[in-house]
Design a protein around this motif. Structure first.
Motif, PDB file in Angstrom:
ATOM      1  N   TYR A 196      52.341  15.721  97.285  1.00 39.07           N
ATOM      2  CA  TYR A 196      51.012  16.067  97.811  1.00 39.07           C
ATOM      3  C   TYR A 196      50.286  17.037  96.886  1.00 39.07           C
ATOM      4  O   TYR A 196      49.062  16.961  96.706  1.00 39.07           O
ATOM      5  CB  TYR A 196      51.151  16.675  99.224  1.00 39.07           C
ATOM      6  N   ALA A 197      51.035  17.973  96.275  1.00 40.43           N
ATOM      7  CA  ALA A 197      50.395  19.008  95.447  1.00 40.43           C
ATOM      8  C   ALA A 197      49.787  18.379  94.184  1.00 40.43           C
ATOM      9  O   ALA A 197      48.671  18.706  93.790  1.00 40.43           O
ATOM     10  CB  ALA A 197      51.409  20.082  95.079  1.00 40.43           C
ATOM     11  N   THR A 198      50.533  17.475  93.582  1.00 41.94           N
ATOM     12  CA  THR A 198      50.037  16.770  92.386  1.00 41.94           C
ATOM     13  C   THR A 198      48.772  15.990  92.735  1.00 41.94           C
ATOM     14  O   THR A 198      47.746  16.091  92.056  1.00 41.94           O
ATOM     15  CB  THR A 198      51.133  15.797  91.876  1.00 41.94           C
ATOM     16  N   THR A 199      48.853  15.208  93.805  1.00 39.78           N
ATOM     17  CA  THR A 199      47.729  14.348  94.199  1.00 39.78           C
ATOM     18  C   THR A 199      46.509  15.189  94.556  1.00 39.78           C
ATOM     19  O   THR A 199      45.397  14.921  94.083  1.00 39.78           O
ATOM     20  CB  THR A 199      48.147  13.492  95.419  1.00 39.78           C
ATOM     21  N   ASN A 200      46.695  16.230  95.359  1.00 37.99           N
ATOM     22  CA  ASN A 200      45.558  17.039  95.815  1.00 37.99           C
ATOM     23  C   ASN A 200      44.900  17.789  94.666  1.00 37.99           C
ATOM     24  O   ASN A 200      43.670  17.889  94.600  1.00 37.99           O
ATOM     25  CB  ASN A 200      46.018  18.063  96.868  1.00 37.99           C
ATOM     26  N   ARG A 201      45.726  18.362  93.751  1.00 39.63           N
ATOM     27  CA  ARG A 201      45.134  19.107  92.646  1.00 39.63           C
ATOM     28  C   ARG A 201      44.358  18.183  91.712  1.00 39.63           C
ATOM     29  O   ARG A 201      43.310  18.554  91.185  1.00 39.63           O
ATOM     30  CB  ARG A 201      46.232  19.908  91.891  1.00 39.63           C
ATOM     31  N   GLN A 202      44.885  16.980  91.507  1.00 37.61           N
ATOM     32  CA  GLN A 202      44.146  16.032  90.651  1.00 37.61           C
ATOM     33  C   GLN A 202      42.840  15.602  91.327  1.00 37.61           C
ATOM     34  O   GLN A 202      41.803  15.491  90.681  1.00 37.61           O
ATOM     35  CB  GLN A 202      45.015  14.816  90.327  1.00 37.61           C
ATOM     36  N   GLN A 203      42.899  15.365  92.630  1.00 36.38           N
ATOM     37  CA  GLN A 203      41.684  14.950  93.342  1.00 36.38           C
ATOM     38  C   GLN A 203      40.630  16.058  93.290  1.00 36.38           C
ATOM     39  O   GLN A 203      39.437  15.796  93.058  1.00 36.38           O
ATOM     40  CB  GLN A 203      42.041  14.607  94.803  1.00 36.38           C
ATOM     41  N   ALA A 204      41.064  17.307  93.453  1.00 38.74           N
ATOM     42  CA  ALA A 204      40.128  18.443  93.425  1.00 38.74           C
ATOM     43  C   ALA A 204      39.495  18.585  92.037  1.00 38.74           C
ATOM     44  O   ALA A 204      38.298  18.860  91.920  1.00 38.74           O
ATOM     45  CB  ALA A 204      40.855  19.725  93.826  1.00 38.74           C
ATOM     46  N   THR A 209      34.936  17.656  88.057  1.00 37.05           N
ATOM     47  CA  THR A 209      34.455  17.165  86.749  1.00 37.05           C
ATOM     48  C   THR A 209      33.028  16.621  86.830  1.00 37.05           C
ATOM     49  O   THR A 209      32.342  16.581  85.813  1.00 37.05           O
ATOM     50  CB  THR A 209      35.377  16.074  86.168  1.00 37.05           C
ATOM     51  N   ALA A 210      32.591  16.235  88.027  1.00 33.43           N
ATOM     52  CA  ALA A 210      31.233  15.707  88.155  1.00 33.43           C
ATOM     53  C   ALA A 210      30.198  16.826  88.022  1.00 33.43           C
ATOM     54  O   ALA A 210      29.011  16.551  87.855  1.00 33.43           O
ATOM     55  CB  ALA A 210      31.081  15.009  89.502  1.00 33.43           C
ATOM     56  N   GLN A 211      30.651  18.091  88.060  1.00 33.78           N
ATOM     57  CA  GLN A 211      29.695  19.198  88.140  1.00 33.78           C
ATOM     58  C   GLN A 211      29.809  20.225  87.023  1.00 33.78           C
ATOM     59  O   GLN A 211      29.140  21.241  87.063  1.00 33.78           O
ATOM     60  CB  GLN A 211      29.908  19.939  89.465  1.00 33.78           C
ATOM     61  N   ILE A 212      30.707  20.012  86.063  1.00 36.55           N
ATOM     62  CA  ILE A 212      30.981  21.103  85.100  1.00 36.55           C
ATOM     63  C   ILE A 212      30.797  20.662  83.651  1.00 36.55           C
ATOM     64  O   ILE A 212      30.811  19.468  83.347  1.00 36.55           O
ATOM     65  CB  ILE A 212      32.422  21.649  85.292  1.00 36.55           C
ATOM     66  N   LYS A 236      37.487  12.525  81.465  1.00 33.83           N
ATOM     67  CA  LYS A 236      36.092  12.426  81.943  1.00 33.83           C
ATOM     68  C   LYS A 236      35.136  13.023  80.907  1.00 33.83           C
ATOM     69  O   LYS A 236      34.008  13.401  81.241  1.00 33.83           O
ATOM     70  CB  LYS A 236      35.944  13.162  83.288  1.00 33.83           C
ATOM     71  N   SER A 237      35.628  13.167  79.680  1.00 38.24           N
ATOM     72  CA  SER A 237      34.831  13.688  78.550  1.00 38.24           C
ATOM     73  C   SER A 237      34.351  15.119  78.769  1.00 38.24           C
ATOM     74  O   SER A 237      33.301  15.514  78.259  1.00 38.24           O
ATOM     75  CB  SER A 237      33.618  12.775  78.265  1.00 38.24           C
ATOM     76  N   ILE A 238      35.113  15.893  79.533  1.00 38.10           N
ATOM     77  CA  ILE A 238      34.822  17.321  79.709  1.00 38.10           C
ATOM     78  C   ILE A 238      35.755  18.089  78.767  1.00 38.10           C
ATOM     79  O   ILE A 238      36.977  17.880  78.835  1.00 38.10           O
ATOM     80  CB  ILE A 238      35.122  17.782  81.164  1.00 38.10           C
ATOM     81  N   ILE A 262      37.490  25.736  87.094  1.00 39.72           N
ATOM     82  CA  ILE A 262      38.831  26.310  86.915  1.00 39.72           C
ATOM     83  C   ILE A 262      39.782  25.700  87.940  1.00 39.72           C
ATOM     84  O   ILE A 262      39.439  25.567  89.119  1.00 39.72           O
ATOM     85  CB  ILE A 262      38.800  27.852  87.075  1.00 39.72           C
ATOM     86  N   SER A 263      40.950  25.329  87.460  1.00 39.65           N
ATOM     87  CA  SER A 263      42.033  24.943  88.369  1.00 39.65           C
ATOM     88  C   SER A 263      43.316  25.565  87.838  1.00 39.65           C
ATOM     89  O   SER A 263      43.321  26.164  86.758  1.00 39.65           O
ATOM     90  CB  SER A 263      42.172  23.422  88.468  1.00 39.65           C
TER      91      SER A 263
END
Ligand code: SF4
Length: 308
Positions: A196-204, A209-212, A236-238, A262-263
């Motif tokens: 769950y931690a891997t999936t949730n952190r990647q989703q977050a 990435t759409a905003q930074i 995502k080219s960031i 930041i993550s």
């Protein structure tokens, strides 16, 4: 500049449990307590525990007879557990319960006489531990779609797969699709065994990435899930950087940047995130920071009975 903090980020339940196990073992048994491999892949966590009296070793041979040894959150091959038993070491298992679940699945497939394919990164301690649940050669490792194309199996009708817990969601999906394409009867969890931690952190991070304009991931270079977060930003080219702490920040990264995301990886303490945010606020006066909340996590794992 605006600082956006991905949430969830940082410590997962398996890492919290593993660190608590070392701290409780130090309190209960006194120093030294030996830990086989870094308890979790983070330099600061390891340094803090060393300062409290934990001794990190790569091999059980380095642990004197009769001493306490803790197995890291990544899990260990069966041979290591057996050796600790033979040497009468007092062993404490800090393997994450979600990694243990993968070990159990491997044993079950073996009992059902299915050939097992593990999706993972060669040499990562979790992969070494999972493959080591069975005698050498019984678990076949694939790390890419190309590996699937080259895979030789004994009987396509008796096949199962499992995965490392900290892989890229997208890459795992692609590899599972390739496995199912080549071996339609293969059995395994549709999304793999990513935790769950891997999936949730990647989703977050994906939402971020759409905003930074720039992504900073706080975590150590040998942390698999932290590296996947940085790669996700780059995909995502960031411009994306994996840093251990605020000391790694470089001025040139921030030229023309209005929003920095930041993550932090599942093994990175929140104190490091706060230090990075503090350093950025000091470096760029007038900047603001806020959380970008995707979801709440409320996962806790019990401690081993001897330390609870
Ligand atoms: S990242 Fe996932 S598998 Fe690894 S310790 Fe954390 S919860 Fe467990």
């Amino acid at each position: 500049m605006e600082i956006l903090l991905a949430q969830p980020r940082g410590f997962c339940a398996g890492v919290e449990r593993a660190i608590t196990i070392v701290e409780r073992a130090l309190a209960r048994y006194g120093t030294p307590v030996y830990v086989r491999h870094e308890i979790v892949h983070n330099k600061t966590v390891v340094a803090n525990l060393k300062a409290k009296g934990a001794r990190f070793v790569e091999d059980l041979e380095e642990v004197p007879d009769g001493c306490v040894v803790i197995f890291s959150a990544h899990g260990v091959p069966r041979a290591v557990v057996e050796e600790a038993g033979r040497r009468s070491l007092r062993s404490v298992d800090a393997t994450c319960p979600l990694v243990k679940k993968v070990h159990t699945a491997v044993a079950r497939h073996e009992r059902q006489q299915e050939e097992i394919i593990l999706i993972g990164h060669r040499g990562h301690p979790e992969v070494v531990g999972t493959m080591g649940q069975l005698p050498e050669g019984r678990v076949k490792l694939v790390g890419s779609v190309a590996d699937v194309a080259a895979l030789q199996v004994a009987d396509p009708a008796r096949l199962a797969y499992t995965t490392q817990t900290t892989l890229s969601v997208q890459e795992t999906r692609d590899i599972i699709e390739a496995l199912r394409g080549r071996f339609p009867e293969i059995r395994g969890p549709s999304q793999g065994d990513l935790c769950y931690a891997t999936t949730n952190r990647q989703q977050a991070v994906l939402e971020l990435t759409a905003q930074i304009d720039l992504l900073l991931v706080i975590g150590s270079a040998n942390s698999s899930n932290s590296s996947r977060l940085r790669e996700l930003g780059a995909s995502k080219s960031i411009p994306s950087h994996l840093i251990d702490s605020h000391l790694d920040l470089r001025d040139e990264w921030f030229r023309g940047v209005d929003r920095v995301g930041i993550s932090s990886g599942a093994s990175a303490p929140e104190s490091l995130v706060l230090e990075v945010v503090g350093a950025l606020l000091a470096k760029f006066p007038g900047s603001t920071s806020r959380n970008l909340r995707l979801l709440e996590e409320n996962v806790h794992f019990p401690l081993p009975p001897e330390l609870s």
